[in-house]
Design a protein around this motif. Structure first.
Motif, mmCIF file in Angstrom:
data_model
loop_
_atom_site.group_PDB
_atom_site.id
_atom_site.type_symbol
_atom_site.label_atom_id
_atom_site.label_comp_id
_atom_site.label_asym_id
_atom_site.label_seq_id
_atom_site.Cartn_x
_atom_site.Cartn_y
_atom_site.Cartn_z
ATOM 1 N N LEU A 1 2.238 13.731 7.661
ATOM 2 C CA LEU A 1 1.778 12.812 8.639
ATOM 3 C C LEU A 1 0.773 11.919 7.696
ATOM 4 N N GLU A 2 -0.190 12.492 7.238
ATOM 5 C CA GLU A 2 -1.083 11.415 6.810
ATOM 6 C C GLU A 2 -0.565 10.396 5.888
ATOM 7 N N LYS A 3 0.570 10.595 5.107
ATOM 8 C CA LYS A 3 1.246 9.430 4.449
ATOM 9 C C LYS A 3 2.083 8.640 5.273
ATOM 10 N N PHE A 4 2.584 9.265 6.386
ATOM 11 C CA PHE A 4 3.309 8.538 7.460
ATOM 12 C C PHE A 4 2.113 7.431 8.122
ATOM 13 N N LEU A 5 1.191 7.761 8.252
ATOM 14 C CA LEU A 5 0.378 7.069 9.225
ATOM 15 C C LEU A 5 -0.390 6.203 8.315
ATOM 16 N N PHE A 6 -0.867 6.489 7.165
ATOM 17 C CA PHE A 6 -1.848 5.531 6.345
ATOM 18 C C PHE A 6 -1.106 5.059 4.939
ATOM 19 N N ASN A 7 0.029 5.393 4.576
ATOM 20 C CA ASN A 7 0.610 4.644 3.748
ATOM 21 C C ASN A 7 2.195 5.024 3.651
ATOM 22 N N PRO A 8 2.775 4.337 4.540
ATOM 23 C CA PRO A 8 4.401 4.732 4.881
ATOM 24 C C PRO A 8 5.359 4.759 3.704
ATOM 25 N N TYR A 9 4.969 3.630 2.817
ATOM 26 C CA TYR A 9 6.059 3.749 1.592
ATOM 27 C C TYR A 9 6.012 5.065 0.712
ATOM 28 N N HIS A 10 4.820 5.790 0.874
ATOM 29 C CA HIS A 10 4.663 6.732 0.159
ATOM 30 C C HIS A 10 5.602 8.063 0.911
ATOM 31 N N TRP A 11 5.379 8.050 2.142
ATOM 32 C CA TRP A 11 6.249 9.076 2.983
ATOM 33 C C TRP A 11 7.639 8.596 2.768
ATOM 34 N N LEU A 12 8.042 7.436 2.706
ATOM 35 C CA LEU A 12 9.534 7.176 2.481
ATOM 36 C C LEU A 12 9.999 7.614 1.385
ATOM 37 N N LEU A 13 9.307 7.439 0.192
ATOM 38 C CA LEU A 13 9.737 7.708 -1.044
ATOM 39 C C LEU A 13 9.780 9.510 -1.516
ATOM 40 N N GLN A 14 8.784 10.074 -0.902
ATOM 41 C CA GLN A 14 8.531 11.267 -0.802
ATOM 42 C C GLN A 14 9.509 12.175 -0.016
ATOM 43 N N TYR A 15 9.721 11.780 1.186
ATOM 44 C CA TYR A 15 10.435 12.556 2.170
ATOM 45 C C TYR A 15 12.061 12.037 2.227
ATOM 46 N N PHE B 1 8.247 -0.723 6.296
ATOM 47 C CA PHE B 1 7.224 0.434 5.816
ATOM 48 C C PHE B 1 6.123 -0.295 5.150
ATOM 49 N N GLU B 2 4.753 -0.076 5.588
ATOM 50 C CA GLU B 2 3.822 -0.651 4.952
ATOM 51 C C GLU B 2 3.439 -0.071 3.596
ATOM 52 N N VAL B 3 3.047 -0.753 2.649
ATOM 53 C CA VAL B 3 2.283 -0.434 1.196
ATOM 54 C C VAL B 3 0.724 -0.653 1.306
ATOM 55 N N VAL B 4 0.220 0.480 1.637
ATOM 56 C CA VAL B 4 -1.254 0.184 1.542
ATOM 57 C C VAL B 4 -2.042 0.799 0.417
ATOM 58 N N LEU B 5 -2.163 -0.377 -0.395
ATOM 59 C CA LEU B 5 -2.881 -0.264 -1.474
ATOM 60 C C LEU B 5 -4.047 -1.188 -1.825
ATOM 61 N N THR B 6 -4.922 -1.040 -2.510
ATOM 62 C CA THR B 6 -6.196 -1.953 -2.654
ATOM 63 C C THR B 6 -5.486 -3.118 -3.593
ATOM 64 N N GLY B 7 -5.893 -4.097 -3.053
ATOM 65 C CA GLY B 7 -5.536 -5.268 -4.027
ATOM 66 C C GLY B 7 -4.392 -6.124 -3.405
ATOM 67 N N ILE B 8 -3.664 -5.664 -2.389
ATOM 68 C CA ILE B 8 -2.446 -6.323 -1.781
ATOM 69 C C ILE B 8 -3.057 -7.077 -0.853
ATOM 70 N N SER B 9 -2.540 -8.357 -0.774
ATOM 71 C CA SER B 9 -3.031 -9.454 0.206
ATOM 72 C C SER B 9 -2.824 -8.851 1.723
ATOM 73 N N ASP B 10 -3.855 -9.254 2.458
ATOM 74 C CA ASP B 10 -4.032 -8.952 3.726
ATOM 75 C C ASP B 10 -3.279 -9.973 5.103
#
Length: 876
Positions: free
Chosen positions: A595-609, A834-843
């Motif tokens: 859930l932590e990945k799902f909430l705060f970095n959905p693309y990570h959840w998508l690739l892992q699960y 699916f949102e990609v939440v990484l530092t440096g990506i345009s907001d």
């Protein structure tokens, strides 16, 4: 039929002459010619390796050793290295005519070597020098069917023993160097010869007739690609490559041209790495990193299914004992089946379950020999592999093992019973020698003439290409004083001076240039690399030599370059939108981790699960931070799983901790016992003991009557089932419960989570406990490294460091914010976003968070195995 021999000092293993349609013609160097002579004279015999000869010579040094010997102090520190070095001296002296004696008044080192020689002539197996002496003695009474020997070099440059051998044969002297080229190339060759002879010459003006070409690239890869285009035609060519021939062959192969077969020997071929790794596992403490390398190596005597599971266990919890080790063995039994269980268990016991020996005391040589013999047996069974490259690799491994066996047996015969780790490494290194060539890269049909030594070139050829003309290793000064050289000369050893050897080397360079008939191509190394002396000689006889920079082809193309369509790297972007026909459904069961990945970095959840992309568990053994956290958790679990944990007094606890700490480190933290980690181990012991004592005090003060480690909690949420293990679930005497999440470090980080009411993991576990009991428990973090309990209040832990929420909300309200945020993310997933939440990506296209949801959080990218799959441009 009699033979005709072409003989040169550098012709062994070279391919520098066109094949001739003649029977009985051979082109050989010293080793090849010696083999021919021994065959004709009936002197062929099995020879010991240089490693075994060095051990024999070591015995001679030991018998002669006393404090007055020149080698005494070196021999004490490194007997094997000293023996190998002095054996090379001895062989070189004999090759140049030394009779094994020292004249009266000879320097100390020469007289010592003469004393040693009295033993060595009887105790040391024949090397090349002694074999040549046997050939000379045989030729005095017998002839060999050799019509003539054509020399590549002048006879004066051959060592004395070779000169004696050649005196019995019909010798054709080396031809005088002459230009073979045409056009400007011939003028250059003549000028270099004149300069070499010390004659006056007129400096040449450059002529661009195409017969001489000098090129340079800023990278070897570009130069290699250009060379590939330069040998495409059918013109006879010779390629000289002293360095990085394997790289050049790779580019030739990529250009669909025949590989030249530059067989650069390496001691790091896969089959040659197994023995050093297997022997490294002999020592106590266990080298965990060597163990993982052994298990994951492409050549390993343990079956793949077993070593894969063992490697995963060792990476996750370093050690090969204890409960988890037994669980791993049980998994292996299940995987391999009943028929193979006994064989696989025997393999594991042989290579991992053996006795280990102290690094300081050494290992019994018979035990080491047995281990080497077992590995030799493994290779022996595989040398018949149908694949020629694999067979060749296994044969190299077998030869290495047998050479090591012979050397160890020689040591044992000399009365040495124990061998140290350093000595064993020396034995393996000397047995490995230069290693083996790459069996996967032989020369292919259509390959040009080639050489790895300029001095091997002796026949004219239309085109000569000299690849990467960088500074070679030049002949150095002799390691002996003038007085020692003079004394050796009086004992027959005519050692050539550094000046004479350098003169011979320069002559060999010129012979290469003189061989070119139509075209000479010199490929200079990159600008930051020191160039070959011949390039300096060329600049001395030719004015303003132009150098073609190959980078120009990057701009304007040409035969060496093929224009490619520019394809930029995919850029990281804020949102991934899946096609409409690709539907991702939510999981029926979630945990905090997912859930932590799902909430705060959905693309990570998508690739892992949903995508189920799993990173290798063997890429690294994990950081010390993670390992210490796992060990700390494991020790606390063992303590509170004990029936008397809450009743144990301090003295009993101290005893329990000392014993349990040692066992858990052996079972799951063996890397902390490795050499150089003593301070880390003791620091960890101190911090962990302090922390567990503090935890016990908190639990005692809270009047806890039951501690449940790793308590599995179950419940539900709007998305389905929800579960996870709480590190510690506590029940107090007044019926209250508390959940403690244990962390190795991060006192500041988790304090901030409590302060900002962002302790989501604790909130989820608290809600699951509420669903079971109807009551919200207290929650807290316990930080091992600081021995601190952090809590939002002191309801349960009166001595905890209280960090209240600055917004006034509590854990139950935090859980409700989680539900709102989950619904928001779930609606995005339903739409394929699916949102990609990484530092440096345009907001600029970021979606606003729900007002009643959780605050945004950027997860630690160090725990994101998929960060490179997000594209480029983010800061990871």
């Amino acid at each position: 039929m009699n033979q005709m021999i072409t003989f040169g000092l550098h012709l062994d293993g070279q391919r520098t002459a066109q094949p001739k349609n003649v029977i009985g013609f051979a082109i050989v160097g010293p080793l090849g010619f010696l083999d021919i002579l021994e065959t004709h004279l009936g002197l062929l015999a099995n020879r010991l390796s240089e490693a075994s000869r060095a051990v024999q010579y070591r015995a001679c040094l030991e018998k002669c050793d006393d404090e007055n010997r020149f080698y005494h102090r070196s021999f004490i520190v490194d007997p094997f290295g000293t023996a190998a070095t002095l054996l090379k001296w001895r062989d070189d002296w004999v090759l140049h005519g030394w009779n094994g004696t020292a004249v009266s008044g000879a320097p100390h080192r020469v007289t010592d070597m003469a004393d040693i020689e009295k033993l060595a002539v009887r105790m040391v197996d024949a090397g090349v020098s002694q074999r040549l002496i046997a050939v000379v003695n045989a030729l005095q009474n017998r002839s060999v069917p050799i019509d003539s020997v054509s020399l590549v070099e002048h006879i004066e440059v051959f060592p004395s023993l070779w000169q004696k051998v050649l005196s019995f044969l019909e010798v054709q002297p080396a031809p005088e160097p002459t230009p073979n080229g045409s056009g400007f190339l011939r003028h250059v060759q003549g000028a270099l010869l004149a300069a070499r002879a010390g004659q006056q010459y007129e400096k040449l003006a450059w002529q661009d007739d195409g017969s001489v070409l000098i090129v340079q690239a800023e990278s070897q890869s570009l130069a290699a690609q250009w060379v590939a285009t330069s040998i495409e035609d059918s013109t006879p060519a010779l390629l000289v490559c002293e360095h990085d021939g394997d790289q050049l062959d790779a580019y030739l192969s990529a250009a669909k041209l025949p590989r030249q077969g530059f067989k650069e020997s390496s001691a790091f071929r896969p089959a040659l790495q197994v023995l050093p790794l297997a022997l490294e596992l002999l020592w106590d403490p266990l080298n965990v990193y060597a163990l993982v390398q052994f298990l994951t190596h492409s050549v390993c005597p343990i079956r793949p299914v077993a070593r894969q599971l063992i490697a995963e266990k060792v990476v996750d919890a370093p050690g090969i004992t204890g409960v988890r080790w037994k669980q791993t063995l049980a998994k292996i039994d299940e995987k391999v089946g009943v028929d193979l269980q006994a064989q696989v268990r025997e393999e594991i016991a042989t290579w991992l379950g053996h006795q280990r020996y102290s690094l300081t005391e050494g290992a019994p040589i018979p035990s080491v020999i047995a281990r080497v013999a077992k590995l030799a047996e493994f290779f022996q069974k595989r040398v018949g592999d149908e694949d020629a490259s694999r067979s060749s690799a296994f044969m190299a491994g077998l030869s290495q093992c047998r050479a090591s066996q012979r050397t160890l047996a020689e040591l044992l015969a000399q009365g040495q019973k124990i061998i140290s780790a350093r000595q064993l490494q020396k034995v393996v290194i000397q047995s490995t020698a230069n290693g083996s060539a790459n069996p996967l890269w032989p020369a292919q049909v259509g390959a040009k003439l080639c050489a790895t030594i300029p001095g091997a070139v002796f026949e004219p050829v239309a085109k000569v290409i000299w690849w990467q003309m960088q500074m070679p290793v030049l002949p150095g000064s002799l390691p002996w004083s003038e007085a020692e050289v003079s004394a050796l000369a009086n004992s027959g050893a005519m050692l050539r001076s550094a000046t004479s050897r350098l003169d011979q080397t320069v002559q060999s360079w010129l012979r290469l240039v003189l061989a070119a008939q139509e075209k000479l191509i010199l490929v200079l190394p990159p600008p930051d690399t020191e160039v070959h002396p011949l390039w300096q000689m060329l600049c001395a006889v030719v004015d303003d030599v132009p150098v073609l920079g190959l980078e120009q082809y990057l701009a304007d193309g040409g035969n060496a370059m093929t224009r490619q369509t520019y394809r930029p790297l995919p850029q990281a972007k804020r949102w991934w939108q899946l096609p409409k026909d690709l539907v991702v459904t939510l999981r029926e069961k979630e945990s905090f981790t997912s859930l932590e990945k799902f909430l705060f970095n959905p693309y990570h959840w998508l690739l892992q699960y949903p995508a189920k992309l799993q990173p290798s568990r063997l890429l690294s053994s994990g950081s010390d931070f993670r390992m210490m956290g796992l060990l700390a958790h494991g020790l606390v679990e063992r303590f509170y799983f004990g029936a008397d944990s809450l009743k144990m007094d301090d003295e009993a606890f101290n005893t329990w901790f000392s014993e349990t700490f040692e066992s858990i480190v052996d079972e799951e933290g063996a890397h902390l016992r490795m050499s150089g980690r003593k301070a880390d181990l003791e620091s960890f012991r101190f911090r962990l003991e302090r922390a567990v004592k503090a935890l016990r005090q908190h639990i005692t003060n809270a009047k806890v009557i039951e501690v449940c480690p790793e308590e599995k909690l179950f419940g539900h949420f709007p998305g389905g089932e929800l579960g996870g293990p709480a590190d510690l679930l506590l029940r107090t005497s007044n019926g209250h419960t508390a959940i403690v999440d244990m962390k190795w470090g991060g006192c500041k980080k988790y304090g901030e989570k409590l302060k900002n009411n962002q302790h989501l993991q604790l909130a989820i576990y608290a809600e699951l406990q509420r669903q079971t009991t109807g009551q919200f428990p207290s929650v807290a973090y316990f930080i091992f490294d600081d021995a601190q309990m952090l809590a939002p209040d002191n309801t349960t832990f009166e001595n905890a460091r209280v960090v209240p929420s600055i917004n006034g909300e509590n854990t139950a309200q935090l859980y409700q914010r989680f539900i709102e945020t989950w619904r928001w993310r779930a609606s995005q997933v339903e739409g394929g976003a699916f949102e990609v939440v990484l530092t440096g990506i345009s907001d600029h296209d970021i979606e606003e968070l729900p007002a009643e949801g959780l605050a945004g959080e950027v997860l630690n990218v160090a725990y994101n195995e998929y960060r490179s799959l997000a594209g480029w441009g983010s800061k990871s």
